[in-house]
Design a protein around this motif. Structure first.
Motif, PDB file in Angstrom:
ATOM      1  N   ARG B 125      67.171  12.509  34.801  1.00 38.46           N
ATOM      2  CA  ARG B 125      67.110  11.119  34.338  1.00 38.46           C
ATOM      3  C   ARG B 125      68.050  10.884  33.170  1.00 38.46           C
ATOM      4  O   ARG B 125      68.203   9.783  32.703  1.00 38.46           O
ATOM      5  CB  ARG B 125      65.677  10.787  33.922  1.00 38.46           C
ATOM      6  CG  ARG B 125      64.732  10.716  35.130  1.00 38.46           C
ATOM      7  CD  ARG B 125      63.358  10.308  34.692  1.00 38.46           C
ATOM      8  NE  ARG B 125      62.672  11.361  33.963  1.00 38.46           N
ATOM      9  CZ  ARG B 125      61.774  11.150  33.011  1.00 38.46           C
ATOM     10  NH1 ARG B 125      61.461   9.925  32.650  1.00 38.46           N
ATOM     11  NH2 ARG B 125      61.198  12.165  32.401  1.00 38.46           N
ATOM     12  N   LEU B 126      68.652  11.957  32.678  1.00 38.52           N
ATOM     13  CA  LEU B 126      69.569  11.810  31.541  1.00 38.52           C
ATOM     14  C   LEU B 126      71.001  11.830  32.073  1.00 38.52           C
ATOM     15  O   LEU B 126      71.477  12.833  32.613  1.00 38.52           O
ATOM     16  CB  LEU B 126      69.361  12.962  30.554  1.00 38.52           C
ATOM     17  CG  LEU B 126      70.295  12.982  29.346  1.00 38.52           C
ATOM     18  CD1 LEU B 126      70.147  11.700  28.522  1.00 38.52           C
ATOM     19  CD2 LEU B 126      70.023  14.211  28.479  1.00 38.52           C
ATOM     20  N   GLN B 127      71.648  10.682  31.941  1.00 36.87           N
ATOM     21  CA  GLN B 127      73.003  10.556  32.459  1.00 36.87           C
ATOM     22  C   GLN B 127      74.019  10.942  31.386  1.00 36.87           C
ATOM     23  O   GLN B 127      73.780  10.807  30.192  1.00 36.87           O
ATOM     24  CB  GLN B 127      73.269   9.119  32.925  1.00 36.87           C
ATOM     25  CG  GLN B 127      72.318   8.672  34.016  1.00 36.87           C
ATOM     26  CD  GLN B 127      72.328   9.607  35.223  1.00 36.87           C
ATOM     27  OE1 GLN B 127      73.387  10.059  35.668  1.00 36.87           O
ATOM     28  NE2 GLN B 127      71.146   9.941  35.746  1.00 36.87           N
ATOM     29  N   GLN B 128      75.161  11.417  31.835  1.00 46.22           N
ATOM     30  CA  GLN B 128      76.174  11.912  30.903  1.00 46.22           C
ATOM     31  C   GLN B 128      76.686  10.796  30.008  1.00 46.22           C
ATOM     32  O   GLN B 128      76.998  11.021  28.840  1.00 46.22           O
ATOM     33  CB  GLN B 128      77.322  12.538  31.691  1.00 46.22           C
ATOM     34  CG  GLN B 128      78.360  13.175  30.785  1.00 46.22           C
ATOM     35  CD  GLN B 128      79.291  14.081  31.563  1.00 46.22           C
ATOM     36  OE1 GLN B 128      78.886  14.701  32.527  1.00 46.22           O
ATOM     37  NE2 GLN B 128      80.526  14.123  31.144  1.00 46.22           N
ATOM     38  N   GLY B 129      76.755   9.602  30.559  1.00 48.38           N
ATOM     39  CA  GLY B 129      77.270   8.481  29.769  1.00 48.38           C
ATOM     40  C   GLY B 129      76.413   8.228  28.546  1.00 48.38           C
ATOM     41  O   GLY B 129      76.934   7.924  27.463  1.00 48.38           O
ATOM     42  N   ILE B 130      75.097   8.339  28.735  1.00 45.88           N
ATOM     43  CA  ILE B 130      74.205   8.109  27.595  1.00 45.88           C
ATOM     44  C   ILE B 130      74.460   9.177  26.521  1.00 45.88           C
ATOM     45  O   ILE B 130      74.530   8.868  25.324  1.00 45.88           O
ATOM     46  CB  ILE B 130      72.741   8.161  28.070  1.00 45.88           C
ATOM     47  CG1 ILE B 130      72.505   7.085  29.120  1.00 45.88           C
ATOM     48  CG2 ILE B 130      71.786   8.033  26.909  1.00 45.88           C
ATOM     49  CD1 ILE B 130      71.151   7.139  29.775  1.00 45.88           C
ATOM     50  N   ALA B 131      74.613  10.379  26.973  1.00 47.76           N
ATOM     51  CA  ALA B 131      74.866  11.460  26.009  1.00 47.76           C
ATOM     52  C   ALA B 131      76.184  11.231  25.289  1.00 47.76           C
ATOM     53  O   ALA B 131      76.290  11.436  24.065  1.00 47.76           O
ATOM     54  CB  ALA B 131      74.881  12.802  26.739  1.00 47.76           C
ATOM     55  N   GLN B 132      77.191  10.821  26.021  1.00 51.09           N
ATOM     56  CA  GLN B 132      78.491  10.571  25.373  1.00 51.09           C
ATOM     57  C   GLN B 132      78.368   9.463  24.346  1.00 51.09           C
ATOM     58  O   GLN B 132      78.990   9.502  23.281  1.00 51.09           O
ATOM     59  CB  GLN B 132      79.537  10.215  26.424  1.00 51.09           C
ATOM     60  CG  GLN B 132      79.955  11.402  27.265  1.00 51.09           C
ATOM     61  CD  GLN B 132      80.976  11.026  28.321  1.00 51.09           C
ATOM     62  OE1 GLN B 132      81.218   9.832  28.584  1.00 51.09           O
ATOM     63  NE2 GLN B 132      81.567  12.037  28.948  1.00 51.09           N
ATOM     64  N   ALA B 133      77.531   8.480  24.677  1.00 52.90           N
ATOM     65  CA  ALA B 133      77.367   7.374  23.732  1.00 52.90           C
ATOM     66  C   ALA B 133      76.609   7.826  22.481  1.00 52.90           C
ATOM     67  O   ALA B 133      76.923   7.401  21.375  1.00 52.90           O
ATOM     68  CB  ALA B 133      76.614   6.235  24.426  1.00 52.90           C
ATOM     69  N   ARG B 134      75.605   8.678  22.681  1.00 54.09           N
ATOM     70  CA  ARG B 134      74.800   9.095  21.539  1.00 54.09           C
ATOM     71  C   ARG B 134      75.487  10.201  20.725  1.00 54.09           C
ATOM     72  O   ARG B 134      75.241  10.332  19.531  1.00 54.09           O
ATOM     73  CB  ARG B 134      73.435   9.629  22.021  1.00 54.09           C
ATOM     74  CG  ARG B 134      72.565   8.579  22.680  1.00 54.09           C
ATOM     75  CD  ARG B 134      72.038   7.556  21.681  1.00 54.09           C
ATOM     76  NE  ARG B 134      71.089   8.139  20.773  1.00 54.09           N
ATOM     77  CZ  ARG B 134      70.974   7.813  19.485  1.00 54.09           C
ATOM     78  NH1 ARG B 134      71.811   6.937  18.965  1.00 54.09           N
ATOM     79  NH2 ARG B 134      70.055   8.361  18.734  1.00 54.09           N
ATOM     80  N   LEU B 135      76.292  10.971  21.389  1.00 58.26           N
ATOM     81  CA  LEU B 135      76.960  12.084  20.701  1.00 58.26           C
ATOM     82  C   LEU B 135      78.460  11.991  20.958  1.00 58.26           C
ATOM     83  O   LEU B 135      79.048  12.824  21.668  1.00 58.26           O
ATOM     84  CB  LEU B 135      76.419  13.428  21.216  1.00 58.26           C
ATOM     85  CG  LEU B 135      74.924  13.658  21.035  1.00 58.26           C
ATOM     86  CD1 LEU B 135      74.450  14.832  21.881  1.00 58.26           C
ATOM     87  CD2 LEU B 135      74.607  13.924  19.565  1.00 58.26           C
ATOM     88  N   PRO B 136      79.076  11.010  20.377  1.00 55.51           N
ATOM     89  CA  PRO B 136      80.503  10.781  20.706  1.00 55.51           C
ATOM     90  C   PRO B 136      81.431  11.838  20.098  1.00 55.51           C
ATOM     91  O   PRO B 136      82.568  11.961  20.534  1.00 55.51           O
ATOM     92  CB  PRO B 136      80.764   9.398  20.115  1.00 55.51           C
ATOM     93  CG  PRO B 136      79.767   9.255  19.015  1.00 55.51           C
ATOM     94  CD  PRO B 136      78.549  10.000  19.454  1.00 55.51           C
TER      95      PRO B 136
END
Lengths: 647, 171
Positions: B125-136
């Motif tokens: 349920r955790l998409q890479q885009g969200i991670a990139q946004a949160r941890l740029p």
């Protein structure tokens, strides 16, 4: 005066000039002029640069704080300042340093106490072990205290490995290993975990900048010395002294002084630490000490030899003493068993004195002991007494009763048996005794006979002649006739030697019975013939005659063992007149030899048989000399009788 | 050969230890994780440019809030792997907190974000885009799977290359 006026005029002129000059300056310099004036005032004011420097000094020091030249330049004046300050007001510096020195002193005392406790623990631990006993002997032998010996033997250690670990990253910067050590599987992982453990301990227990100092792993210790930037971890075998920790701490301090910047900048690149490895190697070499175990082992050899010599010496002394005691015991035993001697006191208190009771008739104690050395060593003291021992009692009775040689005395308990023949007068004296001798309750005279009065009867009783021997007395000289054995004739001289009244003995008319028997055999053998055929071959009927001859010769030899008479046996070979004389001579020789060989095969020693070729036909007139036969010729030389006794 | 200390950080049960086990040969027992809160292993990685680097990998026990001991363990690291469980989106927030704690307490360090358990496709349920946004500021954002080994070694190599080449980025 004119000068004065001129001066006034000049002054007025110069003032105007200066005003003009100021005006020109004002036109040329404008606003810069005021700055120049300010600069000039600044230069001329001695207080101003000091005030400005004071304002900038702290920033200047901060800027140059990392500069080695600046630090070196400040070092001497700072040292002098501190020294001067301490001389002038030591209390001030003490007050200032107290917050720092207090913990430092406490820590130093703590380290010293740890060392003492460690030493005491070792001493207590080893005092009840086998090793401890050995060290106690060593202390007793060397005259030193047990604690010193324990310390000497336990302060043996070796730094096997030294690891320099970066505190922040936990990465291994450098390490050094002793030659005998193998490297760990992964020093980086080990150093990182050690750092993690340190972090964990600091966070969990102390909270201050203190952490794990040592770990005991079997016979090894891991010492951890933590510096501000790096940690020195050393693997140590044995019992290191606390002073070693100070030496290692010095090394760690030197490393921090030399590599402070490199430690701060360390991110995993080890190249700036090329010079660290020799310093770590020094940690190994400076702490290494040769084990004293081998020396101790070698030093046992002379003690072992001394011990062996001591044991041998004691063994020899013990053995010698044992042998001497055996001789003393044997001497005592002989004394105790000797008749007429009683051991009253034997070597009281282990000394030499021996007290004996000795009958005057007993043998000398020294003779009884049969050991001159023991007898000389002992101090023999005797007291006289009368012994009731049978041998002494008999000896005393013989002295008292003086029996003749034909009488024997025997004791059975307290009964004296008197046997044999005695003169009538002595028997009467014995019977007339009113008081029996000491030790005798009763006398038995039943076997005591009176001596014969007739000389011939006494002689007959003395020599017991065999049947066929006749005795005659002529003027007290005994003559014997008849046949008697060689042994009896030989013993005759002894039998008659002490007969009272007899003055002589003649035995030359006696015949030796064995000689008579031998002469009869010789008579049978002499002339015995053995018939031959034409050659040197015996006829069959010669066998039984040879058997008979052999048996008789053996009988003669047996008699010769008793009576040493001479015996010569010739075997004479004969032949008839046929053939040449040479042939006949050869045949005679062979026939004599043939008979000797046949007798030899029947057990007759051939050495006593002599072959003798018989005479030829001519000029013999003996009929036997012409027969085909051999003949025995036996000669016996009788032995003379031994002389009997001539007074 | 140069060495670097790296840490592998993340919330409880996101698969950090499994990632390390997949990558290295164990030197120490996992019990240190429960007793000390950390376990260290080493691994030598070869970079694309031919250089080699030895990594001391500190597997720090999972936490969603950084403790004092956590910060002690991360001190001196040259970089770290930040691991989240793709089946639990809330673990991303723990990653953010840990990233902030490290950057705030120590200094900004290069790191690679790993969205682990990618093999559980249906549950991700955790998409890479969200991670990139949160941890740029991460060096990279990788989807990993211990089960398949997907991107596991790449993650370490990417971090190693980033530590050697890139200066620490500012948050």
């Amino acid at each position: 005066m004119s000068d004065s006026r001129l001066g006034v005029a000049d002054a007025a002129g110069s003032a105007a000039d200066r005003a003009a000059l100021e005006q020109v300056r004002g036109l040329l310099l404008g606003e810069d002029r005021a700055r120049l004036i300010a600069l000039q005032q600044r230069l001329e004011d001695p207080e101003r640069p000091v005030a400005e420097l004071a304002g900038a000094l702290s920033d200047a020091v901060r800027l140059r704080a990392e500069d080695e030249r600046f630090i070196a330049a400040l070092q001497r004046p700072v040292d002098q300042c501190i020294q001067h300050s301490v001389e002038r007001n030591p209390q001030g510096l003490a007050d200032a340093l107290f917050p720092v020195m207090g913990p430092a002193i406490r820590r130093a005392i703590s380290e010293a106490l740890k060392g003492i406790v460690q030493s005491i623990n070792q001493a207590v631990e080893h005092s009840i072990s086998v090793k401890g006993l050995r060290w106690r002997i060593e202390a007793w032998r060397s005259g030193t205290s047990f604690a010193e010996v324990v310390l000497k033997n336990t302060l043996l250690y070796r730094v096997d490995a030294a690891y320099l670990i970066h505190n922040d990253t936990g990465l291994l910067i450098e390490h050094a290993l002793a030659e005998t050590q193998t490297t760990l599987k992964d020093e980086d992982a080990m150093s990182a975990m050690l750092t993690a453990i340190q972090d964990f301990i600091q966070d969990s227990f102390t909270g201050a900048n203190e952490g794990l100092e040592s770990v005991e792993i079997g016979g090894r210790s891991l010492w951890v010395l933590r510096g501000p930037k790096a940690t020195l971890a050393c693997v140590i075998t044995g019992m290191p002294p606390r002073s070693l920790r100070e030496q290692l701490a010095d090394t760690l301090r030197d490393l921090h002084l030399s590599y402070r910047k490199q430690f701060e900048a360390f991110d995993g690149d080890k190249s700036p630490f090329a010079g660290v490895e020799p310093l770590l190697q020094d940690c190994l070499t400076l702490a290494y000490r040769e084990s004293s175990e081998d020396k101790a082992r070698v030093s046992w050899l002379p003690w072992l030899l001394v011990g062996l010599l001591l044991v041998s010496g004691l063994g020899w002394l013990g053995w010698t003493q044992y042998l001497w005691d055996q001789r003393l015991d044997a001497a005592r035993s002989r004394l105790e068993q000797a008749p007429g001697l009683v051991v009253v006191n034997w070597r009281p208190s282990g000394g030499r004195r021996v007290l004996l009771l000795a009958d005057p008739l007993a043998e000398s104690p020294a003779v009884v002991m049969a050991d001159a050395e023991v007898a000389a060593w002992l101090d023999l003291q005797t007291r006289p007494y009368l012994s009731a021992d049978a041998p002494i009692l008999l000896q005393r009775l013989r002295q008292q009763l003086a029996p003749p040689a034909t009488v024997t005395l025997n004791l059975s308990g307290a009964v004296l048996h008197v046997d044999g023949q005695a003169p009538e007068a002595w028997i009467q004296g014995l019977s007339a005794l009113q008081v029996l001798p000491l030790g005798v309750d009763r006398m038995d005279l039943s076997a005591l006979n009176r001596e014969a009065t007739d000389l011939l009867a006494r002689v007959q009783a003395a020599i017991d002649p065999p049947t066929g021997v006749e005795l005659t007395l002529d003027a007290a000289v005994l003559s014997l006739t008849g046949v008697a054995s060689w042994d009896w004739i030989n013993g005759l001289a002894e039998s008659v030697a002490e007969l009272p009244g007899l003055v002589g003995c003649d035995n030359q008319r006696l015949v030796v019975a064995e000689l008579r028997q031998a002469e009869a055999i010789v008579q049978d053998l002499n002339g015995m013939l053995f018939a031959f055929g034409e050659s040197n071959k015996l006829l069959p009927d010669a066998g039984p005659r040879l058997d008979q001859a052999a048996a008789q010769i053996s009988e003669l030899l047996a008699l010769q063992q008793t009576v040493p008479f001479g015996l010569e046996i010739d075997v004479i070979g004969f032949s008839d007149q046929t053939g040449t004389e040479r042939w006949r001579a050869w045949l005679r020789e062979r026939r004599a030899e043939q008979v000797i060989r046949q007798l030899g095969e029947r057990g007759v020693p051939t050495a006593i048989l002599h072959p003798l070729p018989g005479p030829g036909f001519e000029p013999s007139d003996d009929l036997a000399a012409v027969a085909e036969q051999a003949q025995l010729r036996v000669q016996l030389q009788p032995v003379p009788l031994p002389p009997c006794w001539v007074r | 050969m140069e060495s670097r200390k790296i840490c592998i950080l993340g919330d409880f049960a996101v698969g950090k230890t499994s990632l390390v086990q997949r990558f290295v040969n164990n030197q120490f027992s996992d019990k240190y994780l429960t007793t000390l809160g950390v376990k260290v292993d080493t691994k030598q990685v070869a970079l694309d440019d031919g250089r080699a680097l030895k990594l001391a990998i500190w597997d720090v026990a999972g936490t969603d809030t950084p403790t004092q001991l956590f910060l002690r363990y991360t001190r001196g690291a040259a970089g770290y792997l930040l691991v989240a469980d793709r089946t639990r989106p809330e673990t991303l927030e723990a990653c953010v907190r840990l990233r902030d704690a490290v950057a705030g307490t120590l200094r900004p360090l290069p790191y690679v974000f790993l969205g682990n358990k990618s093999d559980l496709v249906d549950q991700c349920r955790l998409q890479q885009g969200i991670a990139q946004a949160r941890l740029p500021d991460a060096l990279d954002w990788l989807e990993t799977s211990v089960l398949t080994g997907e991107h596991v070694e790449l993650a370490f190599r990417r971090l190693a290359a980033g530590m050697l080449s890139k200066p620490p980025s500012q948050v």
